[in-house]
Enzyme design. Structure first.
Site, PDB file in Angstrom:
ATOM      1  N   HIS A   1       0.340  -0.932   0.328  1.00  0.00           N
ATOM      2  CA  HIS A   1      -0.171  -0.513   0.153  1.00  0.00           C
ATOM      3  C   HIS A   1       0.931   0.784  -0.021  1.00  0.00           C
ATOM      4  O   HIS A   1       2.033   1.224   0.184  1.00  0.00           O
ATOM      5  CB  HIS A   1      -0.672  -0.068   0.984  1.00  0.00           C
ATOM      6  CG  HIS A   1      -0.009  -0.109   2.710  1.00  0.00           C
ATOM      7  ND1 HIS A   1      -0.013   1.168   3.147  1.00  0.00           N
ATOM      8  CD2 HIS A   1       0.311  -0.878   3.339  1.00  0.00           C
ATOM      9  CE1 HIS A   1       0.623   0.826   4.003  1.00  0.00           C
ATOM     10  NE2 HIS A   1       0.630  -0.007   4.450  1.00  0.00           N
TER      11      HIS A   1
ATOM     12  N   CYS B   1       3.281  -4.475   6.896  1.00  0.00           N
ATOM     13  CA  CYS B   1       3.348  -4.295   5.314  1.00  0.00           C
ATOM     14  C   CYS B   1       4.509  -4.135   3.964  1.00  0.00           C
ATOM     15  O   CYS B   1       5.791  -3.643   4.757  1.00  0.00           O
ATOM     16  CB  CYS B   1       2.530  -3.638   5.007  1.00  0.00           C
ATOM     17  SG  CYS B   1       0.695  -4.105   6.147  1.00  0.00           S
TER      18      CYS B   1
END
Length: 426
Positions: free
Chosen positions: A354, A373
């Protein structure tokens, strides 16, 4: 309301041949109808003198030699399913047969109305066989006439009912029928009921591909099974999944209720290699390096898992919450609900590719600041979002942490082929 199996049957049977209550057998004695001379009896008889008897013959007519008709043999009838049977598997082939007799006027139809079941009578008239499947959750009336060798006839009606909805088992395939996915997408089948007879279910599911790649099943739970080839699916291929589950016994009295064929296609290969040593992502499309972007990965306390990760879904924007990864207010790593852009899910546990938050973008290519992430620049995250989707692969290297588990998303490729083939039978 559907009548329960066998209700009303005794009234319909009154005045008819007596049935032996054993698995649908009916024995009809030779005296079905009146006993008459057998039409097949060709034994000679002796006649007395006629009107032109020679002179001197006795005027008293000779008694004719008695003729004895052989008794009709007992007729044995076998009907499947048996009278009053309940929870009959609809794949059962309905039939009625006679020994020492003939079958005629067969009707098999739903009690509540509807089209009768088609069937075929054998050339010698001794067996009728249904030519189509039964339906689920249906009570049937089975009517037929039996004739014995002396011409006596009796008509019999019996009823049975098939599997009710509570015992039907369904299944769903991911990816959906007709979709196109990346070459790393395992097939996943989710069953509505636990599967005990796993071998029987596997045999009822045939997977083929235009690439000719063989594969193997891997059971995650009793209701979830995956299928993948040894290597990633070949690009631009078509995968066909032929499920013939109608009538398959899942175990625990659960019966499969459908047959269906699914097709899934793959596009070109898309692989993103993320290396914690260099803090970069190299993007390969069709086997060729297209772009390189700086990234930030998970911290030492929240490391990113290594190995292959398959993109599961993606959002142009979504909200991250600390509670979703087990944190609560007051914890050191807690953060308030945060909206992130161009997020592509890699795991059930909350790993995404992301756009990094503005405060974290200064760390790209330098240090790790995420909760596991892969954080990217606005340009890099949008490029990934635009070019990668379900089934495409992200490989993460050198985080000094273990691989993503097979059940945490699509971690199937992190198992050796030997382990995958041997699989689980939970």
């Amino acid at each position: 309301m559907t009548q329960s199996a066998g209700q009303g049957g005794s009234g319909r049977h009154a005045g008819k041949a007596v049935a032996i209550a054993v698995a649908g057998l009916l024995v009809v004695g030779g005296g079905v109808g009146l006993a008459v001379a057998s039409p097949w009896d060709d034994s000679p008889s002796e006649a007395g003198p006629g009107p032109s008897a020679p002179a001197g013959a006795s005027s008293t007519p000779a008694e004719p030699a008695p003729t004895t008709a052989p008794p009709a043999r007992d007729v044995t009838v076998n009907a499947v399913p048996a009278d009053g049977a309940a929870a009959v598997n609809p794949v059962t082939v309905a039939e009625v047969s006679a020994r020492n007799g003939r079958i005629s006027d067969v009707t098999l139809e739903p009690v509540t109305g509807g089209a009768p079941v088609n069937g075929t009578l054998s050339a010698d008239g001794t067996k009728w066989t249904a030519g189509e499947r039964l339906a689920f959750n249906t009570q049937y009336a089975f009517t037929y006439t039996v004739s014995d060798t002396s011409g006596g006839k009796t008509t019999r009606e019996q009823t049975f009912s098939t599997v009710e909805p509570a015992n039907e088992a369904d299944a769903a395939l991911y990816p959906l029928d007709g979709t196109t996915v990346g070459t790393g997408q395992p097939l996943e089948i989710n069953f509505s009921e636990p599967v005990v007879n796993k071998d029987a279910v596997e045999k009822a599911i045939k997977v083929t591909s235009t690439s000719g790649q063989p594969g193997a099943f891997y059971w995650l739970t009793d209701t979830k099974v995956r299928y993948r080839p040894q290597e990633f699916w070949a690009p631009n291929s078509t995968i066909t999944v032929d499920m013939k589950l109608f009538g398959v016994d899942f175990g625990n009295a659960m019966i499969g209720n459908f047959d269906r064929t699914f097709t899934v296609k793959t596009h070109d290969t898309r692989l993103a290699v993320v290396d914690d040593k260099t803090k970069t992502m190299n993007v390969y499309i069709g086997g060729k390096l297209q772009r390189t972007f700086p990234v930030t990965l998970g911290t030492k306390e929240w490391p990113s898992t290594v190995g292959y990760h398959v993109v599961m879904e993606k959002y142009e924007s979504t909200k991250f919450t600390a509670e979703s990864i087990g944190l609560k207010p007051g914890d050191d790593a807690y953060y308030p609900p945060t909206v992130v852009k161009h997020a592509s899910r890699l795991s059930n546990g909350g790993a995404f590719v992301h756009e990094a938050l503005p405060a974290a973008q200064v760390a790209l290519g330098s240090i790790n600041v995420s909760h596991g992430c892969v954080g990217m620049s606005p340009e890099g995250a949008k490029y990934f979002y635009d070019n990668f989707g379900p089934g495409d692969v992200v490989q993460i290297l050198n985080t000094n942490y273990g691989p993503m588990y097979v059940h945490d998303g699509f971690g199937d490729w992190n198992l050796s082929w030997e382990d995958y083939v041997n699989g689980t039978r939970q």
